[in-house]
Write a protein that holds these residues in place. Structure first.
Motif, mmCIF file in Angstrom:
data_model
loop_
_atom_site.group_PDB
_atom_site.id
_atom_site.type_symbol
_atom_site.label_atom_id
_atom_site.label_comp_id
_atom_site.label_asym_id
_atom_site.label_seq_id
_atom_site.Cartn_x
_atom_site.Cartn_y
_atom_site.Cartn_z
ATOM 1 N N LEU A 129 72.159 65.529 23.734
ATOM 2 C CA LEU A 129 71.664 66.633 22.901
ATOM 3 C C LEU A 129 72.411 66.716 21.570
ATOM 4 O O LEU A 129 71.802 66.917 20.518
ATOM 5 N N LEU A 130 73.731 66.533 21.615
ATOM 6 C CA LEU A 130 74.534 66.574 20.374
ATOM 7 C C LEU A 130 74.157 65.414 19.448
ATOM 8 O O LEU A 130 74.016 65.593 18.237
ATOM 9 N N LYS A 131 73.981 64.243 20.047
ATOM 10 C CA LYS A 131 73.618 63.062 19.263
ATOM 11 C C LYS A 131 72.235 63.245 18.616
ATOM 12 O O LYS A 131 72.034 62.915 17.439
ATOM 13 N N CYS A 132 71.285 63.769 19.393
ATOM 14 C CA CYS A 132 69.918 63.947 18.873
ATOM 15 C C CYS A 132 69.859 65.014 17.775
ATOM 16 O O CYS A 132 69.115 64.863 16.799
ATOM 17 N N LEU A 176 72.232 74.288 17.327
ATOM 18 C CA LEU A 176 72.534 73.930 18.715
ATOM 19 C C LEU A 176 72.015 74.973 19.710
ATOM 20 O O LEU A 176 71.877 74.689 20.897
ATOM 21 N N ARG A 177 71.743 76.177 19.218
ATOM 22 C CA ARG A 177 71.168 77.222 20.098
ATOM 23 C C ARG A 177 69.661 77.050 20.260
ATOM 24 O O ARG A 177 69.071 77.611 21.170
ATOM 25 N N SER A 178 69.058 76.330 19.322
ATOM 26 C CA SER A 178 67.601 76.123 19.412
ATOM 27 C C SER A 178 67.295 74.630 19.313
ATOM 28 O O SER A 178 66.814 74.137 18.293
ATOM 29 N N ILE A 179 67.596 73.933 20.383
ATOM 30 C CA ILE A 179 67.413 72.473 20.417
ATOM 31 C C ILE A 179 65.927 72.132 20.381
ATOM 32 O O ILE A 179 65.114 72.793 21.035
ATOM 33 N N GLU A 180 65.590 71.137 19.603
ATOM 34 C CA GLU A 180 64.179 70.749 19.448
ATOM 35 C C GLU A 180 63.591 70.305 20.789
ATOM 36 O O GLU A 180 64.214 69.515 21.515
ATOM 37 N N PRO A 181 62.400 70.820 21.130
ATOM 38 C CA PRO A 181 61.793 70.561 22.446
ATOM 39 C C PRO A 181 61.652 69.086 22.810
ATOM 40 O O PRO A 181 61.809 68.722 23.975
ATOM 41 N N GLN A 182 61.380 68.226 21.817
ATOM 42 C CA GLN A 182 61.157 66.810 22.168
ATOM 43 C C GLN A 182 62.394 66.154 22.774
ATOM 44 O O GLN A 182 62.286 65.213 23.554
ATOM 45 N N TYR A 183 63.594 66.677 22.418
ATOM 46 C CA TYR A 183 64.828 66.099 22.963
ATOM 47 C C TYR A 183 65.127 66.592 24.383
ATOM 48 O O TYR A 183 65.933 65.995 25.091
ATOM 49 N N MET A 184 64.489 67.677 24.764
ATOM 50 C CA MET A 184 64.706 68.228 26.106
ATOM 51 C C MET A 184 63.577 67.861 27.058
ATOM 52 O O MET A 184 63.607 68.230 28.232
ATOM 53 N N GLN A 185 62.574 67.150 26.538
ATOM 54 C CA GLN A 185 61.418 66.776 27.346
ATOM 55 C C GLN A 185 61.863 65.831 28.472
ATOM 56 O O GLN A 185 62.677 64.924 28.251
ATOM 57 N N GLU A 186 61.342 66.068 29.647
ATOM 58 C CA GLU A 186 61.789 65.403 30.881
ATOM 59 C C GLU A 186 61.929 63.880 30.754
ATOM 60 O O GLU A 186 63.017 63.335 30.964
ATOM 61 N N PRO A 208 64.046 72.932 29.724
ATOM 62 C CA PRO A 208 62.794 73.309 30.403
ATOM 63 C C PRO A 208 62.962 73.059 31.910
ATOM 64 O O PRO A 208 63.738 72.186 32.315
ATOM 65 N N TRP A 209 62.206 73.795 32.716
ATOM 66 C CA TRP A 209 62.418 73.781 34.163
ATOM 67 C C TRP A 209 62.312 72.383 34.790
ATOM 68 O O TRP A 209 63.159 71.991 35.595
ATOM 69 N N VAL A 210 61.295 71.608 34.403
ATOM 70 C CA VAL A 210 61.145 70.261 34.993
ATOM 71 C C VAL A 210 62.359 69.388 34.665
ATOM 72 O O VAL A 210 62.799 68.587 35.496
ATOM 73 N N SER A 211 62.907 69.557 33.477
ATOM 74 C CA SER A 211 64.091 68.779 33.084
ATOM 75 C C SER A 211 65.326 69.237 33.857
ATOM 76 O O SER A 211 66.165 68.412 34.236
#
Length: 409
Positions: free
Chosen positions: A232-235, A256-266, A206-209
């Motif tokens: 990301l791989l670990k999560c 791995l192409r659709s990583i869960e949003p909570q792991y990418m949250q800033e 996401p952009w903020v991240s």
């Protein structure tokens, strides 16, 4: 000015001293996030792009005026509309954002004709252009390609393949479960990490991240990119429960192409990245090991890349700048309107104005095509006052706009 902006302006005014004596503080402030209004300027200082620009005055203009190699121009032209198509800068075909992107990428192919153009450079250049003018973005791109990620954009992609193997080796320590799973299904790192690393996660997170990761990346170097990939791989693959859903190569790649949003949250991602104990030494040690292995299986590398610089401090130590190179050039100069003044003061001021009548304000490299021209001496006092009223910079002679969005400064 916010407290955070004031702190960053103070650092930028004495950049060499801060980097030499208080680098840990600079690093901490980058981890906390650079203020949006100063992000572009800070990135340019951190990357060494500011110094490069000052030491190569007129170089970008010279490259910009050349026609360029048609072989690269056609490919660049086709890629322009694919970069952040919903961002206001790039939404219009042939708009100022796409034009500047074309200029920056074309200039790079002339600067490094042996390297030319690689598609992954376009999103990197686009992110830079959202924060700075074309000339600054060009030097930012040069520093990323030559210092932070050398060899990534060369033919054959040997450097990215090597880093894929380094990532996989580091994963064994960070998440043995994820490592075993990827090894079991023979999933080559190049399949999932190429876009992550070559685009510095600008097309993944996401952009903020993205902005927070880039703040740390410019300060600390490629280890931040490795850490984000490892987190990301670990999560996504780090527990037996998660792996039940992806028993196979195809299923794993889809995950791995659709990583869960909570792991990418800033907040989550930044904290995980800061806490992950993977250092430059770990990366360099593994790099030597993988390089030996590469030579045994593939022979010598075809593209000899310059050594990788691990962040702002290493870049500055390798090429120490002069104070002049680091001097800030104010891009917006605002005179604070005076309150009631006595006749004698007024008389003195009139005399001063006469003396400085011929000095015009410095040009503003950060102007957008849609912006009004800067106030100049031939404006009437009422017009000048009106312009001052509209600017968010009243009372500051060195800060740029502190509006909370990331476009030109």
């Amino acid at each position: 000015l916010s407290m955070q902006e004031a702190k960053w302006l103070d650092m930028l005014n004495s950049w060499d001293k801060w980097m030499a004596k208080k680098h840990k503080k600079v690093k901490l402030r980058c981890q906390k996030g650079i203020p949006p209004s100063l992000r572009g300027r800070a990135w340019l200082y951190l990357s060494g792009g500011k110094v490069k620009k000052e030491q190569n005055q007129g170089k970008f203009q010279e490259l910009d005026s050349q026609p360029g190699d048609p072989k690269w121009l056609d490919v660049i032209e086709k890629d322009l509309h694919r970069q952040f198509p919903f961002h206001e800068m790039f939404v219009a075909r042939g708009g100022h954002g796409q034009q500047d992107l074309f200029r920056v990428l074309k200039a790079y192919t002339l600067h490094r004709p042996e390297e030319g153009y690689c598609q992954a450079q376009a999103p990197i250049a686009a992110v830079l252009l959202m924060h700075m003018p074309a000339e600054d973005a060009f030097w930012g791109l040069v520093q990323i390609c030559e210092k932070y990620l050398p060899g990534y954009y060369s033919a054959g992609l040997e450097a990215i393949q090597l880093d894929g193997e380094i990532l996989f080796a580091l994963l064994k320590r960070v998440s043995p479960v994820a490592h075993r799973h990827l090894k079991k299904y023979k999933i080559d790192p190049i399949l999932y990490m190429t876009e992550w690393f070559m685009c510095a996660f600008s097309r993944t997170l996401p952009w903020v991240s993205v902005l927070r990761v880039w703040d740390m990346f410019f300060c600390e170097g490629v280890k931040i990119i490795f850490r984000v990939g490892l987190v990301l791989l670990k999560c996504m693959l780090g527990s037996q429960e998660k792996l039940k859903a992806c028993q196979g190569q195809y299923e794993t790649m889809e995950l791995l192409r659709s990583i869960e949003p909570q792991y990418m949250q800033e907040a989550f991602l930044v904290q995980e990245v800061i806490e992950l104990a993977v250092s430059e030494r770990d990366i360099e040690k593994e790099h030597l090991s993988q390089l030996r292995r590469w030579k045994e299986t593939h022979g010598e590398l075809h593209c000899k890349s310059p050594p990788r610089m691990h962040g702002a401090k290493a870049i500055m130590a390798a090429e120490p700048p002069s104070r002049q190179d680091l001097k800030q050039n104010p891009t917006i100069i605002v005179e604070v309107p005076q309150t009631t003044e006595s006749k004698t003061e007024k008389g003195k001021k009139t005399k001063k104005i006469k003396d400085t009548k011929n000095t015009s304000p410095p040009p503003n490299p950060y102007l957008l095509p849609s912006d009004p021209p800067l106030p100049s001496d031939n404006l009437s006092p009422s017009e000048s006052q009106h312009l001052q009223k509209d600017t968010p910079l009243q009372g500051s002679n060195q800060s740029l706009s502190s509006a909370d969005h990331d476009t030109y400064l």
